[in-house]
Write an enzyme that holds these catalytic residues in place. Structure first.
Site, PDB file in Angstrom:
ATOM      1  N   ASP A 202      18.487  22.222 -13.653  1.00  0.00           N
ATOM      2  CA  ASP A 202      18.305  23.245 -14.190  1.00  0.00           C
ATOM      3  C   ASP A 202      16.909  23.536 -14.753  1.00  0.00           C
ATOM      4  O   ASP A 202      16.421  22.514 -15.251  1.00  0.00           O
ATOM      5  CB  ASP A 202      19.404  23.478 -15.754  1.00  0.00           C
ATOM      6  N   GLU A 259      16.539  24.667  -9.943  1.00  0.00           N
ATOM      7  CA  GLU A 259      16.127  26.116 -10.451  1.00  0.00           C
ATOM      8  C   GLU A 259      14.729  26.041 -10.656  1.00  0.00           C
ATOM      9  O   GLU A 259      14.230  25.605 -11.617  1.00  0.00           O
ATOM     10  CB  GLU A 259      17.160  26.125 -11.534  1.00  0.00           C
TER      11      GLU A 259
HETATM   12  O1  TEU Z   1      18.148  29.331 -16.589  1.00  0.00           O
HETATM   13  C1  TEU Z   1      16.735  29.216 -16.718  1.00  0.00           C
HETATM   14  C2  TEU Z   1      16.175  30.242 -16.327  1.00  0.00           C
HETATM   15  O2  TEU Z   1      15.398  30.161 -15.183  1.00  0.00           O
HETATM   16  C3  TEU Z   1      16.061  31.683 -17.000  1.00  0.00           C
HETATM   17  O3  TEU Z   1      14.953  32.235 -16.616  1.00  0.00           O
HETATM   18  C4  TEU Z   1      17.187  32.630 -16.507  1.00  0.00           C
HETATM   19  O4  TEU Z   1      16.699  33.239 -15.473  1.00  0.00           O
HETATM   20  C5  TEU Z   1      17.574  33.519 -17.680  1.00  0.00           C
HETATM   21  O5  TEU Z   1      18.980  33.410 -17.524  1.00  0.00           O
HETATM   22  C6  TEU Z   1      17.015  34.447 -17.918  1.00  0.00           C
HETATM   23  O6  TEU Z   1      17.960  35.500 -18.415  1.00  0.00           O
HETATM   24  C7  TEU Z   1      18.754  28.254 -17.053  1.00  0.00           C
HETATM   25  C8  TEU Z   1      20.603  28.571 -17.026  1.00  0.00           C
HETATM   26  O7  TEU Z   1      20.819  28.756 -15.590  1.00  0.00           O
HETATM   27  C9  TEU Z   1      20.590  29.608 -17.964  1.00  0.00           C
HETATM   28  O8  TEU Z   1      22.228  29.951 -17.960  1.00  0.00           O
HETATM   29  C10 TEU Z   1      20.348  28.961 -19.428  1.00  0.00           C
HETATM   30  O9  TEU Z   1      20.495  29.900 -20.268  1.00  0.00           O
HETATM   31  C11 TEU Z   1      18.840  28.478 -19.330  1.00  0.00           C
HETATM   32  O10 TEU Z   1      18.568  27.774 -18.209  1.00  0.00           O
HETATM   33  C12 TEU Z   1      18.427  27.844 -20.685  1.00  0.00           C
HETATM   34  O11 TEU Z   1      18.931  26.511 -20.493  1.00  0.00           O
END
Ligand code: TEU
Length: 566
Positions: A202, A259
């Site tokens: 993540d 990610e």
């Molecule tokens: O998302 C991180 C991320 O890249 C964010 O920019 C994401 O696009 C965000 O949802 C924008 O609205 C990760 C997880 O996938 C997400 O569900 C979490 O909320 C986030 O990390 C924080 O831990």
């Protein structure tokens, strides 16, 4: 492709645990529910489950705020349940990829509870602490990505601020601290030693911070800027990933997906070039940014095919031979693909969902199917803010209304773009609770479950579900889908996304119309032999009318021709 690159042929299915299947009537999906549905996933044909976080957590951000990496959230079950799920999945030939959150923890993690107490305790340096400015204000002008103000929170015990680029209860970990890195690697090994098959890492592009913590430029005094300038693809990122690979990942036969928000193609090559020993692939966001506008991702902008196509094609060309692509249209952070890129009106929903699946699954890379995509679940239209659960939705709503936007307009933006669109519970049947729960679901069901559900989709041989099953089967049986090179056809067409895949003298021609009306598509001379050959898959019961080299495509028509159907 070497045999240890099994993940290149795999299709991954993403499970958002709280929304997949409830087995104990508390309205929250759980591990018992996933176990019940493993045979369903086996029938669909997927190879790997990507499981969103299931660790113990106060669930401020639905599990991305981990309080203990080695405990299962009681809402989801016990470690014994997890072990059984892993065993049963493996017996069916399904691998499990965990979501590993290494950028932040919950403020309820024992490391943070200790860290916040003083500047000298053993965990003092595990998070990012900075002194206030002389006037007592935050160290810089960064705002939280989730909205809701500063990315810094003051803690009186230390007389310092800690950084949280997401929610206040998600302090960022300090990767500069070597002891902390070793502790994180130990948490990863704990799961790998149990036999899990990989990680989605993540927010991994955000772990290395610029140590000068610069202000974001051009932000009016008193307002907050995006923190990306100092946190995205920072100076030591690749050093950290190589260390993680050396010490952990390379010791196991695993799939790894980083990610990587705000990551360019050039940067992605650094992550996924196999000779650099970092990760197998990244989730990139270029095609997610095509409908950003005045209010960032929460803008009322309809994506243009030309932008979607150029974002995707850029990565197809760029990573071929230099890395590996992940292929996705949506996930738990995005609106539903059919509502965003297709058309969720009843007459067009299945057609456009099949077209989008075709456009994606024939590209080079590893496809990801998000739960419910296989039945064409749509965005939900909540009409009050209370119906939303997502911390980001609430923050954005507050931000929009505080700046004077009428509440119905703010809700309209959430309707279009909120992450809760993807998080409504899985629609298994048309019974009360949609077969998801006997209780009160934690997030309201999309009322369209009466019409859109798994039972319905399974009952029709020509349904979207069966179409996905067919696509997944093709990915397994046609090496050209893994290895073939990609080339755009008619790259300037405003309505049709078309490309070829070519390998060993075989050519596939993919033609996907993004239009809601009939359009013409001229097959280039050089591909006439392909379009005259066999049809591999199509989303209408018959082929489009044609005259010579002109195809008369019907709304959202998708058709794939193969020069050699062996
Ligand atoms: O998302 C991180 C991320 O890249 C964010 O920019 C994401 O696009 C965000 O949802 C924008 O609205 C990760 C997880 O996938 C997400 O569900 C979490 O909320 C986030 O990390 C924080 O831990």
């Amino acid at each position: 492709m070497t045999s240890d690159e099994w993940w290149k042929k795999a299709v991954v299915y993403q499970i958002y645990p709280q929304s997949f299947q409830d087995s104990d009537g508390d309205g929250i999906g759980d591990i018992g529910g996933i176990r019940q549905r493993l045979p369903y996933l086996k029938d669909l044909g997927i190879d790997v489950i990507w499981l969103n976080p299931i660790y113990k957590s106060p669930m401020v951000d639905n599990g991305y705020d981990i309080a203990d990496y080695r405990e299962v959230a009681p809402e989801y079950g016990t470690m014994a349940d997890f072990d059984l799920m892993l065993k049963e999945a493996h017996e069916l030939g399904i691998k499990i990829m965990m979501d590993m959150v290494l950028a932040v923890t919950s403020d309820e993690h024992k490391w943070f509870k200790e860290s916040r107490q003083s500047r000298t305790n053993p965990s003092a340096d595990y998070y990012i602490w900075r002194d206030p400015k002389p006037d007592g204000s935050a160290p810089n002008n960064w705002g939280s990505i989730f909205g809701g103000g500063s990315a810094w929170e003051y803690v009186p015990e230390r007389k310092q601020y800690y950084l949280h680029i997401f929610a206040t209860k998600q302090p960022d970990l300090n990767w500069e601290n070597e002891e902390l890195r070793q502790k994180l690697y130990a948490e990863m090994r704990f799961w790998l030693d149990k036999g899990v098959d990989g990680f989605r890492l993540d927010s991994i592009s955000l772990i290395s911070k610029r140590q000068d913590f610069p202000d974001t430029p051009d932000v009016p005094a008193g307002q907050f800027g995006s923190p990306y300038i100092g946190v995205s693809n920072g100076p030591r990122l690749h050093e950290f990933l190589q260390e993680m690979n050396r010490e952990v990942l390379s010791q196991y036969d695993v799939i790894t997906v980083g990610e990587a928000t705000r990551t360019s193609l050039e940067q992605a090559k650094l992550y996924s070039d196999p000779s650099r020993h970092e990760v197998n692939m990244v989730f990139q966001f270029d095609h997610m940014h095509v409908d950003y506008g005045q209010y960032g991702r929460y803008s009322n902008v309809h994506p243009k095919l030309s932008d979607v196509r150029s974002a995707m094609a850029n990565w197809q060309y760029g990573l071929d031979g230099h890395g590996w692509n992940s292929l996705y249209w949506d996930n738990h952070d995005q609106p539903r693909l059919v509502s965003r890129f297709g058309n969720d009106a009843p007459a067009m929903r299945e057609l456009s969902a099949k077209m989008l699946a075709t456009a994606l699954h024939f590209q080079q890379g590893t496809p990801f199917v998000y739960e419910g995509d296989e039945i064409g679940m749509t965005n939900v239209h909540f009409n009050s803010i209370e119906q939303y659960q997502d911390v980001e939705a609430h923050n954005m709503y507050r931000q929009f209304t505080e700046m004077g936007m009428p509440s119905d307009e703010a809700l309209q933006l959430l309707n279009l773009k909120s992450r809760d669109n993807a998080r409504t519970p899985m629609q298994w049947s048309n019974e009360a609770g949609a077969g998801f729960t006997n209780g009160q679901p934690w997030l309201e069901l999309n009322p369209n479950y009466h019409d859109i559900n798994v039972d319905e989709s399974l009952s029709r041989p020509d349904s979207l579900w069966h179409y996905y099953q067919q696509l997944i089967h093709l990915r397994h049986t046609m090496p050209i889908l893994t290895d073939g090179s990609f080339e755009l056809v008619a790259p300037d067409d405003s309505e049709v996304f078309s490309y070829t895949r070519t390998s060993n003298g075989q050519t596939l021609l993919v033609v996907c119309s993004f239009a809601s009306q009939n359009v013409r598509f001229q097959v280039p001379e050089a591909l006439r032999a392909v379009s005259d050959a066999a049809v591999l898959i199509q989303n209408y019961p018959d082929s489009p009318p044609s005259v010579g080299d002109m195809l008369y495509l019907r709304p959202y028509e998708a058709i794939v021709f193969s020069s050699d159907n062996a």
